[in-house]
Design an enzyme around this catalytic site. Structure first.
Site, PDB file in Angstrom:
ATOM      1  N   SER A 138      -3.589  29.591  12.043  1.00  0.00           N
ATOM      2  CA  SER A 138      -3.026  30.920  11.832  1.00  0.00           C
ATOM      3  C   SER A 138      -1.778  30.773  10.965  1.00  0.00           C
ATOM      4  O   SER A 138      -0.941  29.905  11.218  1.00  0.00           O
ATOM      5  CB  SER A 138      -2.675  31.579  13.162  1.00  0.00           C
ATOM      6  N   GLU A 139      -1.667  31.623   9.952  1.00  0.00           N
ATOM      7  CA  GLU A 139      -0.645  31.447   8.911  1.00  0.00           C
ATOM      8  C   GLU A 139       0.785  31.481   9.453  1.00  0.00           C
ATOM      9  O   GLU A 139       1.702  30.975   8.822  1.00  0.00           O
ATOM     10  CB  GLU A 139      -0.809  32.515   7.835  1.00  0.00           C
ATOM     11  N   ASN A 140       0.974  32.091  10.630  1.00  0.00           N
ATOM     12  CA  ASN A 140       2.334  32.162  11.183  1.00  0.00           C
ATOM     13  C   ASN A 140       2.762  30.855  11.835  1.00  0.00           C
ATOM     14  O   ASN A 140       3.871  30.775  12.361  1.00  0.00           O
ATOM     15  CB  ASN A 140       2.467  33.332  12.160  1.00  0.00           C
ATOM     16  N   SER A 195       2.786  25.810   6.845  1.00  0.00           N
ATOM     17  CA  SER A 195       1.536  26.536   7.036  1.00  0.00           C
ATOM     18  C   SER A 195       0.874  26.812   5.685  1.00  0.00           C
ATOM     19  O   SER A 195      -0.338  26.622   5.513  1.00  0.00           O
ATOM     20  CB  SER A 195       1.808  27.854   7.765  1.00  0.00           C
TER      21      SER A 195
END
Lengths: 217, 233
Positions: free
Chosen positions: A45-47, A87
């Site tokens: 997940s990009e976060n 990320s």
């Protein structure tokens, strides 16, 4: 014709053993529910989390552990947390094997638009521009037509672009379509959907070679 | 040990004035500097340029500054959760620059690291690249994006010490480490300020050299934006 879960189920077949996968918000998020249990896959997940697990049990949610959709999640054994720059190093550096995201429009040459409707809706691109600019393996998950019944598969995108010439495969409620140098190529039909249904719902030119098999779900 | 500790949020925000450019950590409402934002509302500084991945929600996070019309310009990647933001943007009251999320992170990191700019493939061929220098490397096109220049950076960590060393928790880490040292003054707020020497140097995420001021926040609401749970069967 498929519903959103059906689209997710078909896309889950594209997820292979050993893949690191980034799932966008919306239909793509549902894909995790249908990945085969006998293969090893890690969701990014990009976060800033790799190794996302299912939603927490009630009362076990942690405000400090969320996904890109700001939903509370859990992590699986082997998971890691990291900062946003790292990320996107995973994403732009092509360390993520498969990216699945939604779209408002896709064009014959693989352009994608999914972040802005001028004057009406401006949510922003989030990580989508980074994802589509770098990923080798991008699948778009979307309904074939918009709420007005207009095709989302076009000769040219009418909305501001998110990326150019990047989409390789589209899975809709009607069909599986590959995007090639020649344009859209029909690969599979959804159950109960005819080739002419698909051609009629597609604004861009769509190539139909021979008989088109029905999707296996 | 060089002491970075200040007693409270008032001292931490000393020197803040209207018209400044400020960087804020956080993803959604996770890992946002809640105490610094609340104080900026109190101080009523306006005409701010704010750099943050998101713009909060209507009644929390940077949304509090938006409600008071303290923000002149917002630089973000995603602002979908904030109706007031959308209203101010579409009506032209608020100047908005939307940029790719990875570009936002790298423009912070460039400022932190002494790079004037970076090349990224993100946004090439889109309106994000309009007016920007582009360049081909090995057959692929890239966009030149400049390091941010900011007056204050506000970050939030889980634990820290008076030396300014920081440890983050979970996905509340997000942009915070990349923003440390990206502004002239970086203010870190922590849930727990622990005695110097009690943090294991092997486990420090951000060394104190990047931090000018550190304080323990009075209170953290840590609001959950999308509570999602599964039922025990």
């Amino acid at each position: 014709m498929l519903d959103k879960n059906g689209i997710a189920k078909r896309i889950a077949k594209e997820v292979k053993d050993g893949y690191y996968v980034n799932l966008g918000i919306g239909i793509p998020t549902l894909v995790a529910n249908y990945v085969r249990e006998d293969i090893e896959v890690e969701f990014q997940s990009e976060n800033g989390v790799l190794g996302m697990g299912p939603f927490p049990f009630e009362g076990r949610e942690d405000a400090d552990v969320i996904n890109a959709g700001k939903q509370t999640i859990t992590t699986l054994p082997g998971a890691s947390f990291f900062d946003s720059a790292m990320s996107f190093s995973m994403i732009r550096g092509q360390h993520v094997d498969l990216t699945i995201l939604g779209a408002m429009e896709v064009s014959e040459n693989g352009d994608i638009a999914n972040w802005k409707i001028p004057g009406r809706m401006v949510k922003g691109m989030g990580g989508a521009m980074d994802l589509v600019a770098s990923a080798e393996n991008i699948i778009v998950a979307m309904m074939h037509t918009n709420k007005k019944g207009e095709s989302k598969l076009l000769k040219q995108c009418s909305l501001p672009l998110t990326g150019v010439g990047c989409v390789k495969k589209i899975v809709t409620n009607l069909a599986v379509i590959e995007v090639t140098e020649l344009g859209f190529v029909l690969q599979e039909r959804a159950p109960g959907v005819s080739v002419s249904d698909i051609v009629n719902a597609t604004d861009g030119n769509i190539i139909v070679n021979g008989s088109i098999p029905e999707m296996e779900l | 040990m060089i002491n970075k500790k200040v007693d409270n949020v008032i001292d931490a925000l000393r020197g803040v004035t209207g018209g400044m450019t400020m960087i804020f950590g956080g993803f959604g409402l996770s890992g946002i500097p809640e105490n610094a934002i609340a104080k900026l509302v109190d101080l009523e500084v306006s005409e701010l340029t704010c750099i943050s991945n998101n713009a909060g929600v209507d009644d929390f996070g940077l949304g509090l500054l938006l409600q008071k019309k303290q923000i002149k310009k917002m630089i973000s990647s995603y602002v979908g959760e904030n109706d007031e933001f959308e209203r101010q943007m579409l009506s032209g009251e608020l100047d908005v620059e939307l940029i790719p999320q990875g570009t936002l992170a790298e423009r912070c990191r460039a400022a932190q690291s002494g790079f004037p700019a970076i090349y990224t493939p993100a946004g090439y061929g889109t309106e994000v690249a309009e007016g920007k220098e582009t360049r081909e490397f090995d057959g692929k096109m890239y966009v030149l994006e400049h390091a941010f220049k900011a007056d204050f950076g506000f970050v939030k960590a889980w634990k820290g010490d008076a030396a300014g060393n920081l440890i983050f928790k979970g996905t509340a880490r997000n942009f915070n480490p990349n923003m440390c040292g990206a502004a002239k003054i970086t203010v870190a707020e922590v849930e727990e300020l622990v005695p110097v020497g009690s943090l294991d140097p092997n486990q420090i995420h951000i060394p104190g050299i990047f931090i000018q001021r550190i304080f323990q926040g009075d209170f953290y609401e840590k609001r959950i934006e999308q509570l999602t749970v599964r039922q025990k069967n």
